[in-house]
Design a protein around this motif. Structure first.
Motif, PDB file in Angstrom:
ATOM      1  N   ASP A  79       0.822  -1.210   0.000  1.00  0.00           N
ATOM      2  CA  ASP A  79       0.000   0.000   0.000  1.00  0.00           C
ATOM      3  C   ASP A  79       0.857   1.261   0.000  1.00  0.00           C
ATOM      4  O   ASP A  79       0.538   2.242  -0.692  1.00  0.00           O
ATOM      5  CB  ASP A  79      -0.930  -0.002   1.210  1.00  0.00           C
TER       6      ASP A  79
ATOM      7  N   ASN B 224       2.303   1.848  -3.461  1.00  0.00           N
ATOM      8  CA  ASN B 224       1.272   2.341  -4.376  1.00  0.00           C
ATOM      9  C   ASN B 224       0.856   3.770  -4.047  1.00  0.00           C
ATOM     10  O   ASN B 224       0.555   4.565  -4.945  1.00  0.00           O
ATOM     11  CB  ASN B 224       0.056   1.417  -4.351  1.00  0.00           C
TER      12      ASN B 224
ATOM     13  N   GLN C 288      -4.194  -6.900  -1.551  1.00  0.00           N
ATOM     14  CA  GLN C 288      -5.344  -6.227  -2.135  1.00  0.00           C
ATOM     15  C   GLN C 288      -4.908  -4.867  -2.666  1.00  0.00           C
ATOM     16  O   GLN C 288      -3.986  -4.254  -2.144  1.00  0.00           O
ATOM     17  CB  GLN C 288      -6.439  -6.033  -1.079  1.00  0.00           C
ATOM     18  N   ASP C 289      -5.597  -4.399  -3.700  1.00  0.00           N
ATOM     19  CA  ASP C 289      -5.282  -3.088  -4.270  1.00  0.00           C
ATOM     20  C   ASP C 289      -5.547  -1.983  -3.253  1.00  0.00           C
ATOM     21  O   ASP C 289      -6.453  -2.085  -2.415  1.00  0.00           O
ATOM     22  CB  ASP C 289      -6.122  -2.838  -5.519  1.00  0.00           C
TER      23      ASP C 289
ATOM     24  N   GLN D 176      -7.012   1.058  -1.598  1.00  0.00           N
ATOM     25  CA  GLN D 176      -8.278   1.800  -1.647  1.00  0.00           C
ATOM     26  C   GLN D 176      -8.335   2.714  -0.437  1.00  0.00           C
ATOM     27  O   GLN D 176      -8.415   2.239   0.698  1.00  0.00           O
ATOM     28  CB  GLN D 176      -9.477   0.847  -1.657  1.00  0.00           C
TER      29      GLN D 176
END
Length: 347
Positions: A105, A108, A139-140, A142
């Motif tokens: 995370d 990203n 997980q991407d 968000q």
């Protein structure tokens, strides 16, 4: 100072288990996060452990070790803030570790060009004997912006950890310094209060929220808080009474500043302190008084400031459990219930 560093990870250490420190460091070096540095802030450890830290720093790139006089974790964190190069800072404790999701995370986020002042992730409490799962499926990223009512709810949450908006089966937003990234400029404006021995990170979180509302949360597990039965906060300590009083007094101005919305949360935090005092002092070998004297001393303490300011309406606002605890405290029986193997109100 290297102005190209994006993340500075600050880890205060003080005579920790060197294997725990390596576990923490290893969790950060997973070939995912780039453009970061680690600051090991040695809070006056013994010479042998201090040498181990220097050896560790030689094995990894991007680690700087600072050997400081022993003044406590808050001072070590403050020195780390002042020495850090990164645009964003985050904190780890040397006996815990981060997840692979945390690194994913953060990398990203760095690539996203987002510009929040603070981004919160979630903490999972892990018992010492449990298997530590760092490599859960990724997980991407968000992010959810924290605005208006969410900000007020987060503010309350930092008092009593009572908001379901910031809890899930994955973890929770904690009121310590970990599992969040904070702009260095914000951190420098909100240093830790070195006068507080206990709960200084709780007050620090309130300072951050007073300083900025440009916030977001990521509902992913970022951090594993690993149970340490030998930590200072768990050892029997007769100073808990004074330390908790100082913490609550330090939190009062924040409650009063938002009068009408935080009295219940402050009541909850007050009863958390009373529980910790009971378990950390009154029911331990450090308390040399007999039971009746202990009960009298406890009841006398609850009638003194700041406990005395909790009233009927505040307890009602804190919820049913808080109200029941309030009634029992006023009747002089809270310690008795804990003496009976803590059958009520366990954390």
């Amino acid at each position: 100072m290297n102005n190209n560093i994006f993340y500075s990870i600050i880890i205060p250490v003080y005579n920790n288990s060197i294997s725990d420190v390596y576990r923490c460091i290893d969790s950060l070096y997973r070939d995912i996060l780039t453009n970061f540095e680690i600051l090991l802030m040695d809070d006056g450890s013994e010479a042998g452990f201090a040498r181990e830290l220097d050896i560790l720093a030689e094995k990894y790139s991007g680690i700087r070790v600072f050997h400081l006089p022993h003044k406590g974790a808050s001072n070590a964190r403050n020195e780390g803030i002042l020495q850090a190069s990164g645009k964003y800072l985050c904190f780890c404790d040397a006996d815990d570790c981060v997840t692979k999701q945390f690194l994913f995370d953060l990398e990203n986020y760095r690539k996203s060009n987002l510009d929040y002042d603070i981004v919160y992730g979630l903490v999972k409490y892990v018992k010492k004997e449990e298997t530590i799962k760092i490599d859960i499926p990724l997980q991407d990223l968000q992010l959810q912006a924290i605005t208006n009512d969410y900000y007020k709810e987060l503010y309350r949450h930092m008092f009593d950890l009572g908001s379901q908006l910031f809890k899930s089966e994955v973890g929770y937003v904690n009121r310590g310094p970990v599992a969040r990234i904070i702009k260095r400029t914000v951190c420098k404006a909100c240093l830790f209060d070195t006068k507080l021995v206990l709960g200084e990170d709780e007050v620090w979180n309130l300072d951050l929220l007073e300083h900025t509302s440009n916030l977001a949360v990521v509902n992913h597990r970022w951090y594993l808080y690993i149970e340490n039965p030998w930590s200072t906060s768990r050892k029997p300590n007769p100073k808990f009474i004074e330390q908790h009083r100082n913490l609550l007094v330090s939190m009062l101005p924040y409650m009063k500043k938002h009068k009408g919305s935080l009295e219940g949360a402050f009541a909850n935090r007050t009863f958390q302190s009373l529980q910790e005092i009971i378990k950390g002092y009154f029911l331990t070998h450090k308390n040399e008084n007999n039971f009746l004297d202990s009960l009298c001393n406890f009841n006398k303490m609850t009638k003194e400031y700041p406990y005395s300011i909790i009233g009927y309406k505040d307890a009602i606002r804190g919820g049913n459990k808080t109200f029941i605890k309030f009634i029992i405290m006023k009747s002089g029986g809270l310690l008795l219930f804990y003496k009976l193997k803590q059958l009520l109100f366990q954390k």
